[in-house]
Each structure stands twice: as structure tokens, then as C-alpha cells.
Write a protein that holds these residues in place. Structure first.
Motif, mmCIF file in Angstrom:
data_model
loop_
_atom_site.group_PDB
_atom_site.id
_atom_site.type_symbol
_atom_site.label_atom_id
_atom_site.label_comp_id
_atom_site.label_asym_id
_atom_site.label_seq_id
_atom_site.Cartn_x
_atom_site.Cartn_y
_atom_site.Cartn_z
ATOM 1 N N GLN A 486 -27.287 59.636 -60.814
ATOM 2 C CA GLN A 486 -27.895 58.326 -61.070
ATOM 3 C C GLN A 486 -26.893 57.313 -61.630
ATOM 4 O O GLN A 486 -27.119 56.108 -61.549
ATOM 5 C CB GLN A 486 -29.074 58.475 -62.036
ATOM 6 N N LEU A 513 -23.854 52.081 -53.758
ATOM 7 C CA LEU A 513 -24.526 52.725 -54.889
ATOM 8 C C LEU A 513 -25.815 51.991 -55.258
ATOM 9 O O LEU A 513 -26.821 52.615 -55.625
ATOM 10 C CB LEU A 513 -23.583 52.791 -56.096
ATOM 11 N N THR A 518 -28.193 53.612 -57.743
ATOM 12 C CA THR A 518 -27.260 54.326 -58.622
ATOM 13 C C THR A 518 -26.403 53.317 -59.375
ATOM 14 O O THR A 518 -25.923 52.350 -58.793
ATOM 15 C CB THR A 518 -26.357 55.269 -57.795
#
Length: 566
Positions: A486, A513, A518
Motif C-alpha cells: 500500500q 502507483l 498506492t
């Protein structure tokens, strides 16, 4: 003011220095006199043009250049470049291209490109110099053996075949004089005499040819006097004209067809590639010579001033019949060994050649062409640096050996310009490949002694330069992050360089991401590279992108992001 006056007095040359430099200049003048003629002949022009080069360019470059000990004049490195220019554009085209090259050299010096020699790989230099040596040596076989060679167009192979086909026309008289001169050139250094070996060899070769022609009715060999002629005040003479270099615009001299060349934009455009080649080769040769002479003399040259001086010399010399010039390593080494430590020695060497033209021109006409060919064979051998060539093949990495052999082969078979361009290109590719291998992108272990990371946080350690070659490597690695991750921490403490490709890759990493929801923490990036990222639009975004100075702070920031997410 007093300190400046003391420094000026301290730097003032002593009587001993002046005497040493005069002697060194005379010594180098003796060496340069036959070499200048031989190199002009090898370049396809009458010998006096080589002498004019040593006189005019030698003085101007010595006074305006950045080295106190370099001796400039015609060099063997230029032969393979200049000969095709003469064949296509005549003596006028050669001098005009040399003048254009002078302007390019001045622009290079003003543009602070004096460190050019530092970016040219050693295998490239050894490859093309060895190739030039082979070409020069091959083209001397004709005069050395007295062959009657049919004119041939094309590249090296065509000309070599023409020489091979002409071997049945070998003239034993020319071969005898050539072999005698070559033998003396090879044997004389073993006596460790201060008298230059090539001077002794040429004197003995010339004397032998003259005496044999008097003793044997059918004995005659080609000489400078029989090969070259000049016109002076309506009268025709043989050999070298006993006059001072005279001003004349290069475009008023003959082209390849024997008619005045003329000046046009089209001609300048056609000569520009040749001028660029001359400028690049001249800059490499002169700067390499300056580096070598620094090591011998203990002095320090100014590379940018040296380029400007070389440029000025090459601008002016063609206006007085001089061909392209650059610093000559062998003559410079002789200058330093003889005690030369300031430009005075180079000026004396030029004046010696000037006086020799006026006084010795009739005598110089007796030098056999076979003896000049023998001298150039030795010059070519020394230039080829066969020991360094063989050693490089034995000990260098395979990539460097490939570059060396490529430059050597292309120089011999095609053209030095192509050889250097492709050699530099291949060397650059190898450098990029090696630089990419220095950049490492790896996931750091989860349980480190300084911190413990949950599975939702991962650290990627990036070491080395991030540029167009290695940036994709980093992008590929980071993009393959596990689904459960994460927060990604990019530890960039060891990143030494960041170019535009790397910044685009960083932007792609951030966007990729974010699509996965993320978070990203960029750690340890140097301030100057942080500024680059900000200019590229990669900035801190609360809850999405963060920056940290230390890895410990980066881990804390990542944990906070992880908590805030939940």
C-alpha cells in the motif's frame, strides 16, 4: 603592485633560458625541415607548402596558443584527410578547407571545448592513428620501390590493388636508395647521437643517389627537383622556389582541373564536412600533444587557448600557402628534450626553416623521392604505435577491443571521419550499457535491524545514475510491486544523476502507483535533483506523495500514510 612587479621579474627568462630555447629551436628546425616537405608530398601538394605551414602556422600558434612548448606544423595524422581533398578540389580547395577549419577551431576554443580530448576513448584514438599509419605506409610503397602505378579512383583496396599490379615495374635504383635511407633511419638511433637520424639518412641517401648517377651513366632516380616545378617571374624552376611565403587568397589557386578555384556558397558547403574533420582531428592532435608535453616539461597548458591559437594559425597559414597544421608530438618531444620551455623555441624553429628555403632550396631539390618515402615509412610506423595496439588487443575488455578494431578497419578501408564517428558511437553505447549495469534497483528486506516493516510497506533501494538507459530499468522493477503493498518507499540516497528520461519515469511510477491507490515516499534525494522533480511537476501531495530526508523518517511517514488510509 610590488608583488606583481616581483612576479614579473621572477618570470622574466634568463640568458640561459633564451640560449637553451634558441638551441632547441634550431634542433627542432633540423627535424621539421624534411618532415614538413615529406608530409606535404604525402598530402598531395608540392613540398614548399609544408615548409610554409611550419613557418606561418608554427609562429602564430606558438605566440597565441595555450602551450609554451608545443611545436606546430604539418603532421602525419592529416595525410589521409588532406589527400582526398586535394584530389577532388585541388590545392585551392585544400587551403580553403584549412582556413574554414581554423574558424571552427577558434569557435571551439571560445566555446570552452578545450576538454574535448577527455571524452575521446583511448581505443578510438589508437584505432584511427594506427589506421592512418597503415594508409601512409601503403602509399609510400610506390616511391620507395619506384613503381609505375596507374591512376586509380576509389578507396584503400582499389589503390592497394593498383600498387600490387604495378609490382613488376619495380625500379632497382629507386629501391636501392630507399632501402639505404630506411636502413640508416633504423640503425642510427642505436648510436644515441644528438644528430637527428633522419637528417643523416637523407644526406646519405641524397649523396649516394648523386654519386651513383655520376659513376653509372644509366643510374637516375626521381628527386624533389625532378618531380616538382614552380613558376617565378615568368621563368620555370625545379624543386622548391627560393622565396618567402606570399599572400594569396586560396580561391585564386588552382582547383582539381588546374583552373582558379573561385569562391561560392556551394563550394563552401561542399568543403564544410572536410573542414569539420580537419578541425576535430587538429583539436584532438594538439590537445593530446599538449597533455604529453605537460608531463614532459612540468608545465600546464590552457586547452581553450590552445584551440584558439591552433585556429588562428590555420586561418592565416592558408593565406600564405600553408596546409592545415596542428601540434606535432614528436617535434614537441624533441623540443622539450633539447631544453625548450617557452614559445621562443617554436619561433626559432620556424625562422630556421624560412632561412633554409632562401639558402638551401637548390640543395633540397636533390633529395630522392625514395628517401622521402623511407622517412614517411618510419613516421607511419611510429604513428601506428604497434606496441600499444597489440597490448590493447591483449588486455582490454572485449568491448574496447571491438571499438579499436572497428576504428582501425574503417580508417584503412573507408574514411577516418566515418571511423571516428562510428567508433565514438559504439564507445558511447558501451559506456551507456556499463552505466546501466551500475544502477541497481532492489527491494530491501522487510526485517531490518533499524526498523520492521509491515507487508503493506516496501522499500526499493535505487543506487547509481538514473538516466535514459537505467530509468526504464527502475520503472520496470517498481511497477512490478506486489498487490498487497500500500506504500512504496524509493530510497534514492545513492542516486547520483537524474535526467529528463528519469524524471518522466518517476512521473510514470507515481501515476502507476496512484492508479493502484498506492502511496509513494521519495527518500534521500539530493536538493538539486529534488528541484528538478518539482520543475517537472512531481511535488508533495498530502496522503499520496511525500518526501523524506532519512530512511527512518521515510518509514515513519509511510506508517502514517498507512494508518491514515485505514
Amino acid at each position: 603592485m610590488l608583488s606583481a612587479l616581483r612576479k614579473s621579474i621572477q618570470n622574466k627568462p634568463s640568458i640561459h633560458d633564451i640560449q637553451a630555447n634558441i638551441l632547441a629551436g634550431l634542433t627542432v628546425g633540423v627535424i621539421a625541415l624534411p618532415l614538413s616537405m615529406a608530409l606535404a608530398i604525402a598530402s598531395g601538394v608540392p613540398p614548399q607548402h609544408g615548409l610554409y605551414t611550419a613557418i606561418v602556422a608554427g609562429i602564430i600558434i606558438a605566440i597565441t596558443g595555450g602551450s609554451k612548448v608545443n611545436i606546430s606544423g604539418p603532421t602525419a595524422a592529416f595525410v589521409v584527410v588532406l589527400l582526398p581533398i586535394v584530389q577532388q578540389f585541388g590545392i585551392g580547395g585544400l587551403l580553403l578547407s584549412g582556413c574554414m577549419a581554423g574558424f571552427i577551431l577558434v569557435f571551439m576554443g571560445v566555446g570552452k571545448l578545450g576538454r574535448l580530448i577527455e571524452i575521446v576513448p583511448y581505443p578510438v584514438i589508437i584505432g584511427f592513428t594506427a589506421g592512418i599509419g597503415v594508409v601512409i605506409a601503403t602509399f609510400q610503397i610506390t616511391d620507395f620501390l619506384g613503381l609505375t602505378v596507374a591512376p586509380s579512383e576509389g578507396h584503400y583496396i582499389d589503390k592497394l590493388l593498383a600498387i600490387v599490379y604495378a609490382l613488376p615495374t619495380l625500379d632497382w635504383r629507386e629501391t636501392l636508395i630507399g632501402a639505404l635511407t630506411l636502413a640508416i633511419l633504423l640503425i642510427w638511433p642505436k648510436f644515441r647521437s644528438k644528430v637527428p637520424g633522419h637528417l643523416v639518412a637523407l644526406v646519405i641517401g641524397s649523396a649516394a643517389a648523386y654519386l651513383l648517377s655520376q659513376l653509372l651513366p644509366d643510374f637516375s632516380v626521381a628527386t624533389i627537383g625532378s618531380r616538382f616545378s614552380y613558376e617565378l617571374d615568368g621563368a620555370t624552376g625545379q624543386g622548391i622556389p627560393p622565396i618567402l611565403p606570399a599572400f594569396q587568397w586560396p580561391w585564386n589557386l588552382p582547383g582539381a582541373d588546374g583552373q582558379p578555384l573561385g569562391l561560392s556558397f556551394e563550394l563552401v558547403r561542399e568543403l564544410l564536412p572536410a573542414a569539420i574533420t580537419i578541425a576535430i582531428l587538429g583539436s584532438l592532435e594538439s590537445l593530446l600533444c599538449a597533455v604529453v608535453s605537460d608531463g614532459m616539461s612540468g608545465k600546464k597548458h590552457n586547452p581553450n587557448d590552445e584551440l584558439i591559437g591552433q585556429g588562428l594559425g590555420n586561418i592565416v597559414a592558408p593565406l600564405f600557402g600553408g596546409i592545415p597544421a596542428t601540434a606535432a608530438i614528436a617535434r614537441t618531444a624533441a623540443n622539450v628534450k633539447s631544453g625548450g620551455n617557452m614559445p621562443l623555441s617554436a619561433v626559432i624553429h620556424a625562422l630556421f626553416i624560412l632561412i633554409s628555403i632562401l639558402v638551401l632550396a637548390p640543395v633540397l631539390s636533390y633529395i630522392p623521392m625514395a628517401s622521402m618515402a623511407a622517412l614517411l615509412l618510419v613516421v607511419a610506423w611510429n604513428m601506428s604505435e604497434a606496441k600499444h595496439f597489440i597490448r590493447s588487443i591483449k588486455v582490454a575488455p572485449k568491448g574496447d577491443v571491438t571499438v579499436l578494431l572497428l576504428c582501425f578497419t574503417l580508417t584503412v578501408l573507408f574514411d577516418m571521419t566515418i571511423a571516428v564517428a562510428l567508433g565514438m558511437g559504439l564507445a558511447a553505447i558501451l559506456f551507456i550499457q556499463r552505466s546501466i549495469s551500475l544502477t541497481e534497483v532492489a527491494a530491501r528486506e522487510q526485517n531490518h535491524e533499524a526498523y520492521a516493516l509491515p507487508d503493506a510497506i516496501i522499500i526499493y533501494d535505487i543506487n547509481g545514475p538514473l538516466f535514459f538507459g537505467s530509468a526504464q530499468k527502475a520503472l520496470k522493477t517498481v511497477s512490478s510491486v506486489r498487490p498487497e503493498v500500500q506504500v512504496v518507499i524509493l530510497d534514492m540516497t545513492e542516486v547520483t544523476m537524474l535526467d529528463m528520461s528519469a524524471m518522466v519515469a518517476m512521473e510514470s511510477i507515481g501515476e502507476d502507483l496512484q492508479k493502484r491507490n498506492t502511496k509513494l515516499v521519495i527518500n534521500g534525494l539530493q536538493p538539486r535533483m529534488l528541484l528538478k522533480l518539482r520543475r517537472a511537476g512531481i511535488r508533495k501531495q498530502v496522503g499520496k506523495v511525500a518526501f523524506s530526508r532519512t530512511l527512518v523518517d521515510g518509514v515513519k511517514t509511510a506508517n502514517k500514510m498507512l494508518v491514515s488510509r485505514h
